[in-house]
Design a protein around this motif. Structure first.
Motif, PDB file in Angstrom:
ATOM      1  N   ASP A 111       0.849  -1.189   0.000  1.00 40.56           N
ATOM      2  CA  ASP A 111       0.000   0.000   0.000  1.00 40.56           C
ATOM      3  C   ASP A 111       0.886   1.241   0.000  1.00 40.56           C
ATOM      4  OD1 ASP A 111      -2.230   1.593   0.111  1.00 40.56           O
ATOM      5  OD2 ASP A 111      -2.388   1.519   2.298  1.00 40.56           O
ATOM      6  N   GLY A 112       0.601   2.162  -0.884  1.00 40.44           N
ATOM      7  CA  GLY A 112       1.386   3.392  -0.966  1.00 40.44           C
ATOM      8  C   GLY A 112       2.442   3.381  -2.044  1.00 40.44           C
ATOM      9  N   ALA A 113       2.783   2.227  -2.599  1.00 36.63           N
ATOM     10  CA  ALA A 113       3.788   2.164  -3.654  1.00 36.63           C
ATOM     11  C   ALA A 113       3.224   2.761  -4.942  1.00 36.63           C
ATOM     12  CB  ALA A 113       4.219   0.732  -3.886  1.00 36.63           C
ATOM     13  N   GLN A 114       4.109   3.456  -5.675  1.00 37.44           N
ATOM     14  CA  GLN A 114       3.703   4.066  -6.936  1.00 37.44           C
ATOM     15  C   GLN A 114       4.438   3.490  -8.133  1.00 37.44           C
ATOM     16  OE1 GLN A 114       4.454   8.236  -6.335  1.00 37.44           O
ATOM     17  NE2 GLN A 114       2.605   8.569  -5.143  1.00 37.44           N
ATOM     18  N   GLN A 115       5.664   3.034  -7.914  1.00 33.33           N
ATOM     19  CA  GLN A 115       6.460   2.537  -9.020  1.00 33.33           C
ATOM     20  C   GLN A 115       7.323   1.378  -8.551  1.00 33.33           C
ATOM     21  OE1 GLN A 115       8.117   6.463  -9.737  1.00 33.33           O
ATOM     22  NE2 GLN A 115       7.533   6.300 -11.889  1.00 33.33           N
ATOM     23  N   ILE A 116       7.788   0.602  -9.538  1.00 37.02           N
ATOM     24  CA  ILE A 116       8.688  -0.512  -9.255  1.00 37.02           C
ATOM     25  C   ILE A 116       9.861  -0.405 -10.207  1.00 37.02           C
ATOM     26  CG2 ILE A 116       8.933  -3.016  -9.091  1.00 37.02           C
ATOM     27  CD1 ILE A 116       5.856  -3.116  -8.938  1.00 37.02           C
ATOM     28  N   ILE A 117      11.060  -0.396  -9.646  1.00 32.18           N
ATOM     29  CA  ILE A 117      12.263  -0.312 -10.456  1.00 32.18           C
ATOM     30  C   ILE A 117      13.085  -1.565 -10.219  1.00 32.18           C
ATOM     31  CG2 ILE A 117      13.706   0.921  -8.782  1.00 32.18           C
ATOM     32  CD1 ILE A 117      14.566   2.689 -11.250  1.00 32.18           C
ATOM     33  N   LEU A 118      13.663  -2.097 -11.277  1.00 35.52           N
ATOM     34  CA  LEU A 118      14.449  -3.326 -11.215  1.00 35.52           C
ATOM     35  C   LEU A 118      15.900  -3.034 -11.568  1.00 35.52           C
ATOM     36  CD1 LEU A 118      12.040  -5.806 -13.069  1.00 35.52           C
ATOM     37  CD2 LEU A 118      12.226  -5.417 -10.610  1.00 35.52           C
ATOM     38  N   PHE A 119      16.807  -3.688 -10.826  1.00 32.05           N
ATOM     39  CA  PHE A 119      18.236  -3.569 -11.096  1.00 32.05           C
ATOM     40  C   PHE A 119      18.800  -4.951 -11.392  1.00 32.05           C
ATOM     41  CE2 PHE A 119      17.130  -0.290  -8.005  1.00 32.05           C
ATOM     42  CZ  PHE A 119      17.693   0.862  -8.539  1.00 32.05           C
ATOM     43  N   LEU A 120      19.670  -5.031 -12.382  1.00 32.49           N
ATOM     44  CA  LEU A 120      20.523  -6.192 -12.590  1.00 32.49           C
ATOM     45  C   LEU A 120      21.952  -5.702 -12.382  1.00 32.49           C
ATOM     46  CD1 LEU A 120      19.186  -8.279 -15.618  1.00 32.49           C
ATOM     47  CD2 LEU A 120      19.545  -9.061 -13.277  1.00 32.49           C
ATOM     48  N   ALA A 121      22.546  -6.111 -11.233  1.00 33.45           N
ATOM     49  CA  ALA A 121      23.849  -5.577 -10.844  1.00 33.45           C
ATOM     50  C   ALA A 121      24.874  -6.701 -10.766  1.00 33.45           C
ATOM     51  CB  ALA A 121      23.743  -4.871  -9.494  1.00 33.45           C
ATOM     52  N   PRO A 122      26.092  -6.512 -11.277  1.00 30.95           N
ATOM     53  CA  PRO A 122      27.151  -7.499 -11.081  1.00 30.95           C
ATOM     54  C   PRO A 122      27.447  -7.669  -9.596  1.00 30.95           C
ATOM     55  CG  PRO A 122      27.758  -5.899 -12.762  1.00 30.95           C
ATOM     56  CD  PRO A 122      26.532  -5.375 -12.086  1.00 30.95           C
ATOM     57  N   GLN A 123      27.735  -8.888  -9.214  1.00 30.23           N
ATOM     58  CA  GLN A 123      27.997  -9.162  -7.804  1.00 30.23           C
ATOM     59  C   GLN A 123      29.277  -8.430  -7.367  1.00 30.23           C
ATOM     60  OE1 GLN A 123      29.404 -13.041  -6.949  1.00 30.23           O
ATOM     61  NE2 GLN A 123      28.915 -12.973  -4.770  1.00 30.23           N
ATOM     62  N   THR A 124      29.163  -7.678  -6.277  1.00 30.27           N
ATOM     63  CA  THR A 124      30.302  -7.039  -5.618  1.00 30.27           C
ATOM     64  C   THR A 124      30.027  -7.058  -4.131  1.00 30.27           C
ATOM     65  OG1 THR A 124      29.332  -4.826  -5.689  1.00 30.27           O
ATOM     66  CG2 THR A 124      30.707  -5.472  -7.571  1.00 30.27           C
ATOM     67  N   GLY A 125      30.988  -6.753  -3.366  1.00 31.75           N
ATOM     68  CA  GLY A 125      30.733  -6.655  -1.935  1.00 31.75           C
ATOM     69  C   GLY A 125      29.846  -5.472  -1.620  1.00 31.75           C
ATOM     70  N   GLY A 126      28.786  -5.716  -0.870  1.00 28.86           N
ATOM     71  CA  GLY A 126      27.876  -4.635  -0.474  1.00 28.86           C
ATOM     72  C   GLY A 126      26.988  -4.136  -1.579  1.00 28.86           C
ATOM     73  N   ASP A 127      26.740  -4.974  -2.586  1.00 27.84           N
ATOM     74  CA  ASP A 127      25.953  -4.509  -3.720  1.00 27.84           C
ATOM     75  C   ASP A 127      24.516  -4.201  -3.356  1.00 27.84           C
ATOM     76  OD1 ASP A 127      25.403  -7.190  -3.265  1.00 27.84           O
ATOM     77  OD2 ASP A 127      26.492  -7.844  -5.043  1.00 27.84           O
ATOM     78  N   PHE A 128      23.850  -5.103  -2.625  1.00 30.05           N
ATOM     79  CA  PHE A 128      22.439  -4.881  -2.288  1.00 30.05           C
ATOM     80  C   PHE A 128      22.283  -3.645  -1.420  1.00 30.05           C
ATOM     81  CE2 PHE A 128      18.792  -5.825   0.589  1.00 30.05           C
ATOM     82  CZ  PHE A 128      17.784  -5.704  -0.367  1.00 30.05           C
ATOM     83  N   SER A 129      23.083  -3.533  -0.383  1.00 31.55           N
ATOM     84  CA  SER A 129      22.962  -2.385   0.508  1.00 31.55           C
ATOM     85  C   SER A 129      23.303  -1.082  -0.209  1.00 31.55           C
ATOM     86  CB  SER A 129      23.856  -2.565   1.740  1.00 31.55           C
ATOM     87  OG  SER A 129      25.214  -2.700   1.350  1.00 31.55           O
TER      88      SER A 129
END
Length: 698
Positions: A111-129
């Motif tokens: 509830d409250g979300a307006q958009q969804i963005i997707l990332f495809l990121a190469p694995q690195t240390g601390g990538d998600f954060s």
């Protein structure tokens, strides 16, 4: 209506030492994502979903090849506005390289979300954060990026639909582009260069494909699907789009430029990432990504950024009938309904399960409908389901699903074929004289072919129940064909009955000459003669049951020179009563200065002319000014002066022309030698009527 230009946010490392990537087209195939959406228990592939809603369940997985060596992290982030950072539980990751990660993500729109963005990121240390912190730190940048990526993907699909149609080969059909391009422009709301169609067929395609960055124009419905946000970022983008550098109101997915918005994220380098945009092209549940730059696996590593449809109330397609009076046959083998107003119906699969609901006397039937961009409408195969026995117009309505939501489009009326109803129009004889034959009574929308014998001929629809074609010879058989199952109808073009000619006689005439200013008078030699400078009035009587109605024309002409005058009730003709009419004419003005000789008139009505009637002899007269004779009575010659003396044939001092002087043909002078009058008068023969002798005197 807002006009968007394709703006892609260049995030983080875009402004780093790696430099800017500009003017590169989106023509590099990227990875594919598989996406499906569940709404209220119903599952659709992403290609059928224009907008998302709170509570929707989204399944996303990366469809990478089995030998994929680079390890990618798939991250989904929900956004809720430019000034409202999303909470941590709105971020989800999937380690694509392991077995669990290959199953992808299952997301529920909060509830409250307006958009969804997707990332495809190469694995690195601390990538998600790092990705999560980037979004939370400056959410407005990602809000803008998500909206622009979604909008550009829609524009790209419209443009691709246009380009695919223009490039499609059509051997033997040299007129194809000229025929379909206006329909493509109308269906997709694309501006085209109409001058291209004036070129030779082999040059038209190249011309139409020039300047692709200005092909796609603004479309309010496409914008409404992605335009659900407001704020400083949106305002800035709109300002940029109206500048010359921003395209002056045009936009295109092939504008081929990566733009940054006021350098946001220019200070973010900790993740060693550069962010590159990825346009999404849905195909079923496949979300195929297209890039404008090759990803880098060296620092700064490339993160692919794409967006899913926005979370907002559904905007139904504003379909409308493109023609004001579409002629659609109910029993046609194939029905084409001209539809405009929503180009995404042609460029995407958002509209699906389309049908034409036809109300028959015994109930409603649904006929499948398919958008056809080249034909500019919805194509419906009737498959013989509309009975041939239908004789009255049928109401039909376009219905379908827009994503998960049912919608109802415009209503139309289908015209029944009415076999056996064609006949020669009641006014056909008059029409035939104009070079055309008209047939009436049948259903023009159901006519598929008109032929004379076995040869097809061109025909034109004039009204729902009327067609026309070039008039053939009398006795020719005209064959009108309709849809399958309806026999061809044959009409024999018989010779029309002769129309009655208007019969009349001359009652009387009156000649009124202008006042003479010369001391010399001119007298005509016969009551039949009519001076060209006079006003002539002639009265006619209708005979043999003819009656004057006011529709008549009286034609007046001389036997030599001049033109024919046409007198009507608006110009020179007066109807006294059904039996009598009067014609008034000034011959010099109406027939011209070259007209002379026997004068005649005839009455014409409904294109049929009556017999010619003699109304006199037209004579042109000179303008004589002076007759000068010597004082010596013994002198036998005098001088006659004036204008247009060539209109005199000969001059004599006696009525019998015992002594005369001839005037040379075409004499241009203004004086001639004539015999001395014996009794104060000269006798003349006029050039226009030598048979009668006139008189010139004091």
């Amino acid at each position: 209506m807002r006009i968007h230009i394709f703006l892609v946010v260049a995030i983080a490392g875009l402004l780093s030492s790696a430099g800017r990537t500009e003017n590169l087209p989106f023509d590099l195939a990227g990875p594919t994502l598989r996406v499906s959406v569940t709404h209220a228990g119903k599952v659709l592939p992403i290609a059928n979903v224009p907008q998302l809603a709170t509570g929707d369940e989204i399944d996303v997985r990366a469809d990478l090849p089995e030998d994929q060596s680079a390890r990618y992290l798939l991250v989904a982030a929900f956004l809720r506005g430019a000034t409202n950072p999303p909470p941590e539980n709105w971020f989800t990751q999937s380690e694509v390289w392991n077995k669990k990660g290959r199953r992808g993500l299952t997301l529920t729109v909060p509830d409250g979300a307006q958009q969804i963005i997707l990332f495809l990121a190469p694995q690195t240390g601390g990538d998600f954060s790092t990705l999560r912190n980037a979004v939370q730190g400056k959410p407005g940048a990602f809000v803008r990026a998500a909206q622009d990526l979604a909008q550009a993907s829609l524009d790209r699909r419209r443009l691709e639909a246009f380009l695919a149609a223009v490039r499609r080969p059509a051997p033997g059909d040299s007129d194809r582009l000229e025929r379909i391009t206006p329909l493509l422009a109308r269906s997709l709301q694309i501006k085209i260069n109409s001058d291209c169609l004036a070129k030779a067929p082999e040059l038209q395609v190249a011309c139409l494909l020039q300047n692709q960055d200005a092909l796609v124009l603004n479309d309010g419905h496409s914008n409404a699907i992605t335009d659900a946000l407001a704020g400083p970022g949106v305002d800035l983008a709109l300002q940029i789009s109206s500048t010359p550098q921003g395209g002056l109101g045009y936009y295109s997915p092939y504008i081929a430029a990566v733009r940054d918005i006021i350098g946001i994220f220019s200070t973010m380098h900790t993740a060693k990432y550069q962010y590159i945009p990825a346009l999404a092209t849905p195909d079923g549940n496949a979300l195929r990504l297209v890039l404008n730059t090759a990803p880098s696996f060296h620092n700064p590593k490339s993160v692919l950024v794409t967006a899913l449809p926005i979370v907002a109330p559904v905007r139904l397609p504003p379909l409308e009938i493109a023609d004001t009076d579409p002629a659609i046959c109910a029993q046609a083998d194939e029905i084409v309904i001209p539809i405009s107003g929503a180009p995404l119906v042609y460029a995407t699969d958002y509209a699906h399960d389309l049908v034409l609901s036809v109300e028959l006397p015994g109930g409603t039937i649904d006929l499948p409908a398919t958008p056809d961009v080249e034909r500019g409408g919805l194509v419906i195969a009737t498959n013989g389901k509309v009975p041939m026995t239908v004789t009255t117009p049928l109401k039909a309505t376009v219905r379908g699903l827009w994503g998960f939501v049912p919608f109802e489009g415009p209503a139309i009326r289908l015209q029944p074929a009415r076999p056996g109803a064609w006949r020669l129009a009641s006014d056909a004889p008059a029409v035939k004289r104009s070079g055309q034959v008209e047939l009436a009574g049948g259903a023009a929308a159901c006519v598929t072919r008109v032929s004379l014998g076995v040869a097809p001929v061109a025909w034109k629809r004039l009204a729902p129940d009327r067609i026309s074609l070039a008039a053939p010879r009398d006795g020719t058989t005209i064959e009108v064909s309709g849809p399958k199952g309806i026999e061809a109808e044959r009409i024999v073009l018989a010779a029309p009955p002769p129309l009655a000619r208007f019969a009349a006689t001359v009652i009387a005439r009156h000649i009124e000459r202008p006042t003479q200013v010369s001391s010399l008078s001119l007298a005509l030699g016969s009551d039949d003669q009519i001076p060209s400078d006079s006003t002539l009035r002639v009265s006619f009587r209708a005979v043999d049951k003819a009656r004057f109605t006011g529709r008549e024309t009286i034609e007046v002409s001389a036997s030599s020179g001049g033109v024919t005058a046409n007198l009507t009730t608006a110009n020179g003709l007066t109807i006294a009563d059904p039996q009598v009419a009067l014609a008034t004419i000034q011959p010099a003005n109406a027939l011209g200065s070259s007209a002379f000789g026997p004068l005649r008139a005839r009455i014409v009505r409904d294109g049929v002319a009556g017999d010619w009637l003699s109304i006199g002899t037209l004579v042109r007269l000179p303008a004589v000014r002076q007759l000068h004779c010597p004082d010596d009575p013994a002198a036998t010659a005098c001088e006659l002066s004036g204008d247009n003396l060539f209109l005199i044939s000969a001059v004599s001092s006696t009525a019998g022309f015992e002594t005369s002087a001839a005037v040379p043909d075409g004499y241009p002078g203004n004086s001639i030698q004539v015999p001395r009058p014996s009794n104060g008068a000269l006798y003349v023969r006029w050039h226009d009527d030598p048979s009668a002798v006139g008189r010139i005197g004091q």
